[in-house]
Enzyme design. Sequence first.
Site, PDB file in Angstrom:
ATOM      1  N   HIS A 132       0.822  -1.206   0.000  1.00 45.67           N
ATOM      2  CA  HIS A 132       0.000   0.000   0.000  1.00 45.67           C
ATOM      3  C   HIS A 132       0.852   1.251   0.000  1.00 45.67           C
ATOM      4  O   HIS A 132       1.895   1.312   0.654  1.00 45.67           O
ATOM      5  CB  HIS A 132      -0.907   0.028   1.231  1.00 45.67           C
ATOM      6  CG  HIS A 132      -2.120  -0.836   1.121  1.00 45.67           C
ATOM      7  ND1 HIS A 132      -3.040  -0.698   0.105  1.00 45.67           N
ATOM      8  CD2 HIS A 132      -2.580  -1.845   1.910  1.00 45.67           C
ATOM      9  CE1 HIS A 132      -4.014  -1.598   0.274  1.00 45.67           C
ATOM     10  NE2 HIS A 132      -3.748  -2.307   1.351  1.00 45.67           N
ATOM     11  N   CYS A 139       0.026   2.533  -4.703  1.00 47.12           N
ATOM     12  CA  CYS A 139      -0.736   3.725  -5.061  1.00 47.12           C
ATOM     13  C   CYS A 139       0.057   4.985  -4.735  1.00 47.12           C
ATOM     14  O   CYS A 139       0.922   4.984  -3.861  1.00 47.12           O
ATOM     15  CB  CYS A 139      -2.051   3.764  -4.295  1.00 47.12           C
ATOM     16  SG  CYS A 139      -3.271   2.582  -4.879  1.00 47.12           S
TER      17      CYS A 139
END
Length: 381
Positions: A174, A230
Amino acid sequence: MSMLVDCSNCRTPLQLPAGARAIRCALCQAITRVADPRSLPPPLPTQPYATYSNHHYAPPQPHPPPAAPAPSPYNRVASFGQPPPVNGRKRAVICGISYKRTKHELKGCINDAKCMKYLLINKFKFPESSILMLTEEETDPYRIPTKHNIRMAMFWLMQGCQPGDSLVFHFSGHGSQQRNYTGDEIDGYDETLCPLDFETQGMIVDDEINATMVKPLPHGVRLHAIIDACHSGTMLDLPFLCRMDRTGRYTWEDHSPQSGIFKGTNGGEVISFSGCDDDQSSADTSSLSKVTSTGAMTFSFIQAIERGHGTTYGDMLTSMRNTIRKNESDLGGGGGAGGGAVSSLIGMLLTGGSLGGGGIRQEPQLTASEPFDVYTKRFTL
């Protein structure tokens, strides 16, 4: 703003909170006290002559040689097994986090780490003993991808590097953003990596990544970062971003902060491939059929190399983007802090498997410490 100090006993890097004058080391329990910076003498000039941990500094005479560099913090955990020793002139840190049994779980990140290790060993001849893996599958507690362990791994990667070295930092997991208040981000946000324990220990901010792996990099050393997460476009806070359109034409954008804060290296070269732009999310999907998930960006990176499309950096970036644009049907939105995953087996990666059809709304990015001609500079790790 916090600062990094060395433990007065074991020399482990510690993060001193703003305003604090003392901190206790979690490894040796020693208390390190820091004097008022205004009372400290000016720092000595930086000595760019460090070699690997089994050597001493060797600055030119007539200056007397300084003391040997502090050992890697990993050497303090012998009871849990030693880290991979420095072997030759290639070294890598590979981090894959799946966040299992949490609401943030991802499916392909540990497979990303395994695929990247396979690629480095078999394609680019990295010695296996010089690759440090951090995943939840590791039995050594100091190789679980917590915030502290990732920090220590970054320090290990940089320890004693010398001209001719090739370093690689790969992260799959992440990524997120947080508001920037120092004026060194064009969009007003810092990019962040999310360690396994980010909900309790916080995220690793791009400013720290830059200070640890970019600014100290000496002349003649090259670092490649591959970030599959991301909001990862400028995750290393490098001063130049290659803005390429769909025809392959490009310009280098100067992302040097208006505040005048230096974001470059100490003479070395840093080049980063990332899964998407700062304002984009990478995709995530569950396993399909009988194949195993891997990150979309990691898949496209390895496939470009295995298919012979990685001659230059421009070729690499173009191939990665084309692969991802063709494969939206197997992918869902990243959501939240998301990292990427797309279906494949490592065997597919090595023999040219496909991901499906369609196009995905994420554009891999290329950033660098210095601009260059992406279509003439040859790619290698």
